[in-house]
Design an enzyme around this catalytic site. Structure first.
Site, PDB file in Angstrom:
ATOM      1  N   ARG A  19       0.830  -1.212   0.000  1.00 17.97           N
ATOM      2  CA  ARG A  19       0.000   0.000   0.000  1.00 17.97           C
ATOM      3  C   ARG A  19       0.862   1.259   0.000  1.00 17.97           C
ATOM      4  NH1 ARG A  19      -3.786  -0.470   4.856  1.00 17.97           N
ATOM      5  NH2 ARG A  19      -1.887  -1.320   5.729  1.00 17.97           N
ATOM      6  N   ASN A  37      -6.223  -3.343   2.144  1.00 19.60           N
ATOM      7  CA  ASN A  37      -6.086  -4.764   2.423  1.00 19.60           C
ATOM      8  C   ASN A  37      -7.467  -5.372   2.622  1.00 19.60           C
ATOM      9  OD1 ASN A  37      -3.289  -4.735   2.366  1.00 19.60           O
ATOM     10  ND2 ASN A  37      -3.083  -4.478   4.574  1.00 19.60           N
TER      11      ASN A  37
END
Length: 89
Positions: A19, A37
């Site tokens: 990320r 996620n």
């Protein structure tokens, strides 16, 4: 040409900086969307911007030392008007 793509990405993609890399790659290329996620170990991501820049973003993410993308499920989706940022969820 501006496009928006939705991704489900599996492999070694959680707890390895995915990320973080996605956020900085998107910001550097002027792309918008989000990354987050999922509870099943995958990452969900939407990317909007110049269609020629999206592969560069994905390559930049995949260049992370601990990131290993095993499978990508991608679809083209409608553009979100007035979106101006890439968000980490």
């Amino acid at each position: 040409m501006t496009v928006r793509r939705h991704y489900y990405i599996s492999g070694s993609v959680q707890g390895v900086g995915f990320r973080y890399r996605a956020y900085h790659a998107a910001r550097g290329l002027g792309l918008t969307g989000f990354v987050k996620n999922l509870y099943d170990g995958r990452v969900e991501m939407e990317i909007q911007g110049d269609q020629e820049l999206i592969p560069r973003m994905l390559a930049e993410i995949n260049s992370g030392h601990f990131i290993y993308i095993e499978d990508v499920d991608v679809s083209q989706i409608p553009i979100v008007e007035d979106e101006s940022d890439f968000v980490v969820g």
